[in-house]
Design a protein around this motif. Sequence first.
Motif, PDB file in Angstrom:
ATOM      1  N   PRO A 144     -10.915 -28.312   5.663  1.00 26.90           N
ATOM      2  CA  PRO A 144      -9.736 -29.149   5.893  1.00 26.90           C
ATOM      3  C   PRO A 144      -9.804 -30.474   5.153  1.00 26.90           C
ATOM      4  O   PRO A 144     -10.866 -31.096   5.053  1.00 26.90           O
ATOM      5  N   ARG A 145      -8.656 -30.870   4.622  1.00 24.08           N
ATOM      6  CA  ARG A 145      -8.550 -32.203   4.041  1.00 24.08           C
ATOM      7  C   ARG A 145      -8.366 -33.212   5.168  1.00 24.08           C
ATOM      8  O   ARG A 145      -8.091 -32.848   6.307  1.00 24.08           O
ATOM      9  N   GLU A 146      -8.501 -34.469   4.831  1.00 23.08           N
ATOM     10  CA  GLU A 146      -8.368 -35.514   5.836  1.00 23.08           C
ATOM     11  C   GLU A 146      -6.981 -35.457   6.483  1.00 23.08           C
ATOM     12  O   GLU A 146      -5.961 -35.441   5.804  1.00 23.08           O
ATOM     13  N   GLY A 147      -6.969 -35.389   7.784  1.00 21.42           N
ATOM     14  CA  GLY A 147      -5.711 -35.359   8.515  1.00 21.42           C
ATOM     15  C   GLY A 147      -5.043 -33.999   8.581  1.00 21.42           C
ATOM     16  O   GLY A 147      -3.962 -33.858   9.149  1.00 21.42           O
ATOM     17  N   GLN A 148      -5.676 -32.973   8.017  1.00 20.95           N
ATOM     18  CA  GLN A 148      -5.079 -31.631   7.987  1.00 20.95           C
ATOM     19  C   GLN A 148      -5.516 -30.821   9.203  1.00 20.95           C
ATOM     20  O   GLN A 148      -6.682 -30.797   9.566  1.00 20.95           O
ATOM     21  N   ASP A 149      -4.564 -30.168   9.856  1.00 24.70           N
ATOM     22  CA  ASP A 149      -4.845 -29.333  11.021  1.00 24.70           C
ATOM     23  C   ASP A 149      -4.747 -27.872  10.601  1.00 24.70           C
ATOM     24  O   ASP A 149      -3.668 -27.269  10.609  1.00 24.70           O
ATOM     25  N   LEU A 150      -5.891 -27.293  10.222  1.00 23.36           N
ATOM     26  CA  LEU A 150      -5.898 -25.914   9.756  1.00 23.36           C
ATOM     27  C   LEU A 150      -5.555 -24.930  10.869  1.00 23.36           C
ATOM     28  O   LEU A 150      -4.972 -23.876  10.613  1.00 23.36           O
ATOM     29  N   GLN A 151      -5.933 -25.259  12.100  1.00 27.38           N
ATOM     30  CA  GLN A 151      -5.635 -24.370  13.208  1.00 27.38           C
ATOM     31  C   GLN A 151      -4.126 -24.220  13.403  1.00 27.38           C
ATOM     32  O   GLN A 151      -3.629 -23.114  13.640  1.00 27.38           O
ATOM     33  N   ALA A 152      -3.402 -25.320  13.286  1.00 25.78           N
ATOM     34  CA  ALA A 152      -1.948 -25.271  13.429  1.00 25.78           C
ATOM     35  C   ALA A 152      -1.317 -24.464  12.301  1.00 25.78           C
ATOM     36  O   ALA A 152      -0.379 -23.686  12.511  1.00 25.78           O
ATOM     37  N   THR A 153      -1.854 -24.641  11.095  1.00 28.41           N
ATOM     38  CA  THR A 153      -1.333 -23.892   9.953  1.00 28.41           C
ATOM     39  C   THR A 153      -1.605 -22.399  10.112  1.00 28.41           C
ATOM     40  O   THR A 153      -0.744 -21.561   9.844  1.00 28.41           O
ATOM     41  N   LEU A 154      -2.811 -22.055  10.559  1.00 27.89           N
ATOM     42  CA  LEU A 154      -3.157 -20.653  10.769  1.00 27.89           C
ATOM     43  C   LEU A 154      -2.296 -20.047  11.872  1.00 27.89           C
ATOM     44  O   LEU A 154      -1.832 -18.903  11.745  1.00 27.89           O
ATOM     45  N   ARG A 155      -2.057 -20.797  12.928  1.00 28.90           N
ATOM     46  CA  ARG A 155      -1.219 -20.297  14.014  1.00 28.90           C
ATOM     47  C   ARG A 155       0.196 -19.992  13.513  1.00 28.90           C
ATOM     48  O   ARG A 155       0.782 -18.966  13.853  1.00 28.90           O
ATOM     49  N   ARG A 156       0.704 -20.872  12.658  1.00 24.75           N
ATOM     50  CA  ARG A 156       2.048 -20.659  12.095  1.00 24.75           C
ATOM     51  C   ARG A 156       2.064 -19.436  11.177  1.00 24.75           C
ATOM     52  O   ARG A 156       2.996 -18.628  11.211  1.00 24.75           O
ATOM     53  N   ARG A 157       1.008 -19.269  10.377  1.00 24.04           N
ATOM     54  CA  ARG A 157       0.927 -18.105   9.486  1.00 24.04           C
ATOM     55  C   ARG A 157       0.781 -16.807  10.291  1.00 24.04           C
ATOM     56  O   ARG A 157       1.316 -15.763   9.909  1.00 24.04           O
ATOM     57  N   MET A 158       0.044 -16.864  11.393  1.00 23.95           N
ATOM     58  CA  MET A 158      -0.071 -15.693  12.257  1.00 23.95           C
ATOM     59  C   MET A 158       1.297 -15.287  12.800  1.00 23.95           C
ATOM     60  O   MET A 158       1.640 -14.097  12.847  1.00 23.95           O
ATOM     61  N   ALA A 159       2.065 -16.286  13.214  1.00 22.44           N
ATOM     62  CA  ALA A 159       3.401 -16.017  13.745  1.00 22.44           C
ATOM     63  C   ALA A 159       4.280 -15.371  12.681  1.00 22.44           C
ATOM     64  O   ALA A 159       5.005 -14.402  12.949  1.00 22.44           O
ATOM     65  N   GLN A 160       4.211 -15.875  11.462  1.00 22.50           N
ATOM     66  CA  GLN A 160       5.007 -15.326  10.366  1.00 22.50           C
ATOM     67  C   GLN A 160       4.588 -13.883  10.056  1.00 22.50           C
ATOM     68  O   GLN A 160       5.436 -13.021   9.817  1.00 22.50           O
ATOM     69  N   ALA A 161       3.277 -13.625  10.078  1.00 22.50           N
ATOM     70  CA  ALA A 161       2.779 -12.280   9.798  1.00 22.50           C
ATOM     71  C   ALA A 161       3.231 -11.305  10.877  1.00 22.50           C
ATOM     72  O   ALA A 161       3.590 -10.153  10.586  1.00 22.50           O
TER      73      ALA A 161
END
Length: 245
Positions: A144-161
Amino acid sequence: MTESVTTTVDNAVPAPAPASADRRPNQRGGRGRGNAAAGKPAARPARELHPVLVQLAQLHPVLFGENVLPLKRGIFQDLLALHGEALDKAGLKLVLSIHTRSTRYLNAVASGAARHGLDGKEVEAMAPEHVFHALVEVFKRKKPREGQDLQATLRRRMAQAFVASGLSREAYAERVQVRDEATQALLDAALNEVAEQDAKAEAVQRAYVASGSGDIRAFAEMYGMDARAVMRQLHRASQLQAAQA
């Protein structure tokens, strides 16, 4: 599943650093530090590619070139049948194993792209469970970059999939077969978010039908909604009805 295609050969020898035109002693009597002293990071040494992978990129650049595509099942046999005299069988098997575990290949699978044959044409849809597990693995490798929430991004990608799969929640859970608690919790959160959005989509569809309006834009204006959002919700509600049928 951690080895990248670009790091197949581990004994690559980095090129020697160029000699500085002005080597001045530092305060301790040593040599100057060149670019490091100026705050510039040292260049990463180049890595060699496996020769069979180089061959594949030349023979099928659409599949193995700069951008890669998901491969059809049985591609090993197809390659041997077409290029059996030119390709080393053992090397091909090794390279395909490394290639399909590389991050760039997993990214292609996680995107939901179809599987492709040697002619570059689509041959079958990617299985939802393959998309899901590639997605999870890609995010495990991310830093993760500074301030980046990878868990939130992954959760959103899971929903899209999940939405793209067209499956019910029960059927999707049966296909992906999650075994670790952290990933299961994240998937549950993603599916719960989709359920909330789906409930809203169905409510919008009911209101649209009850309004008797045949104009989505007029309906959206009537309720102070964005017309594009209404179109997406009506489309999703139609998908849910089709899945239930």
